[in-house]
Scaffold this active site. Structure first.
Site, PDB file in Angstrom:
ATOM      1  N   ASN A 161      43.095  39.750  47.644  1.00 17.41           N
ATOM      2  CA  ASN A 161      44.460  39.829  47.099  1.00 17.41           C
ATOM      3  C   ASN A 161      44.646  39.020  45.828  1.00 17.41           C
ATOM      4  O   ASN A 161      45.723  38.465  45.587  1.00 17.41           O
ATOM      5  CB  ASN A 161      45.488  39.391  48.149  1.00 17.41           C
ATOM      6  CG  ASN A 161      45.432  40.241  49.401  1.00 17.41           C
ATOM      7  OD1 ASN A 161      44.967  39.792  50.452  1.00 17.41           O
ATOM      8  ND2 ASN A 161      45.886  41.471  49.286  1.00 17.41           N
ATOM      9  N   LYS A 203      34.905  44.650  53.733  1.00 15.53           N
ATOM     10  CA  LYS A 203      34.458  44.348  52.374  1.00 15.53           C
ATOM     11  C   LYS A 203      33.805  42.979  52.304  1.00 15.53           C
ATOM     12  O   LYS A 203      32.738  42.810  51.700  1.00 15.53           O
ATOM     13  CB  LYS A 203      35.617  44.399  51.391  1.00 15.53           C
ATOM     14  CG  LYS A 203      35.196  44.131  49.943  1.00 15.53           C
ATOM     15  CD  LYS A 203      36.269  43.505  49.108  1.00 15.53           C
ATOM     16  CE  LYS A 203      36.474  42.026  49.419  1.00 15.53           C
ATOM     17  NZ  LYS A 203      37.396  41.369  48.466  1.00 15.53           N
ATOM     18  N   HIS A 245      39.240  48.473  44.348  1.00 12.07           N
ATOM     19  CA  HIS A 245      38.959  48.971  43.005  1.00 12.07           C
ATOM     20  C   HIS A 245      37.684  49.800  42.951  1.00 12.07           C
ATOM     21  O   HIS A 245      37.597  50.759  42.198  1.00 12.07           O
ATOM     22  CB  HIS A 245      38.974  47.823  41.972  1.00 12.07           C
ATOM     23  CG  HIS A 245      37.729  47.020  41.872  1.00 12.07           C
ATOM     24  ND1 HIS A 245      37.396  46.057  42.788  1.00 12.07           N
ATOM     25  CD2 HIS A 245      36.736  47.025  40.942  1.00 12.07           C
ATOM     26  CE1 HIS A 245      36.251  45.496  42.422  1.00 12.07           C
ATOM     27  NE2 HIS A 245      35.823  46.057  41.322  1.00 12.07           N
TER      28      HIS A 245
END
Length: 222
Positions: A66, A156, A176
């Site tokens: 984040n 991730k 992304h």
């Protein structure tokens, strides 16, 4: 030069041809695995990236959640400047740890989660604050299951630890990278982030997973 292409639309294959730098530039926006330290490769060697411990990579990547890579790197470096040893982070007050990583955002939550992991290691590993023993575990699925038990350690983060610290053939897919994959039609437009992880890990050969991931994370052309 190696890039991943979708051909036809519902399949993913790897082809050797130039990448579209304009599309990559538009899609890249930070917030991936922290590569300020990682094993050497053709993509990373030019940046003189140094080796990293497993615990370092885990916490670096947790701090990257984040936020941008730039701020997460600042947060990690400030944390290590104030507390050079992980034992010092473990025994510091949560408020002080949060203050050290404030620049990275969600500082209170991240500080609590980091200290939970450090305390777990302290209690279960005889006071040794290290995850280097994971190098000796041959089963990646067991490593994933172990890391997944901690709050704030998702797919991730685990994938980043496997690839960049343990040097296993795993391809991290964060938001992304998922958007880049959609923009370049590497994956079907209906693919979720979870599906993208499975598709790309199946399509990208093991021996180039690090290079492809590093190029995407660092914004390098293929």
């Amino acid at each position: 030069n190696v890039v991943v292409k979708a051909e036809p639309a519902d399949n993913v294959v790897v082809k050797a041809e130039p990448a579209d730098d304009d599309v990559l530039d538009a899609a890249l926006n930070g917030g991936g695995c922290d590569l300020s330290a990682a094993p050497s490769s053709s993509a990373a060697a030019a940046l003189q990236l140094e080796p990293v411990t497993v615990l370092d990579q885990l916490i670096r990547t947790m701090l990257s959640q984040n936020t941008t890579d730039a701020t997460s790197i600042r947060a990690f470096r400030e944390l290590k400047r104030r507390y050079p040893r992980w034992e010092s982070v473990r025994t510091a007050s949560a408020a002080n740890v949060a203050d050290a990583i404030r620049v990275g955002g969600l500082a209170d939550v991240k500080a609590e989660r980091i200290q939970v992991i450090l305390n777990y290691l302290y209690e279960t590993r005889g006071g040794e604050l290290s995850l280097e023993y994971l190098h000796d575990e041959p089963d990646d699925e067991k490593i994933k299951a172990f890391l997944k038990q901690f709050k704030g350690v998702g797919p991730k983060t685990i994938s980043c630890v496997l690839l960049f610290a343990l040097r296993r053939a795993d391809f991290p897919v964060d938001t992304h990278v998922w958007k880049i994959s959609l923009a370049l039609r590497w994956i079907p437009k209906s693919a979720t982030r979870e599906q993208a992880y499975d598709l790309l890990n199946s399509a990208i050969p093991d021996d180039i997973k690090f290079d492809v991931s590093a190029r995407l994370a660092l914004g390098l052309s293929a």
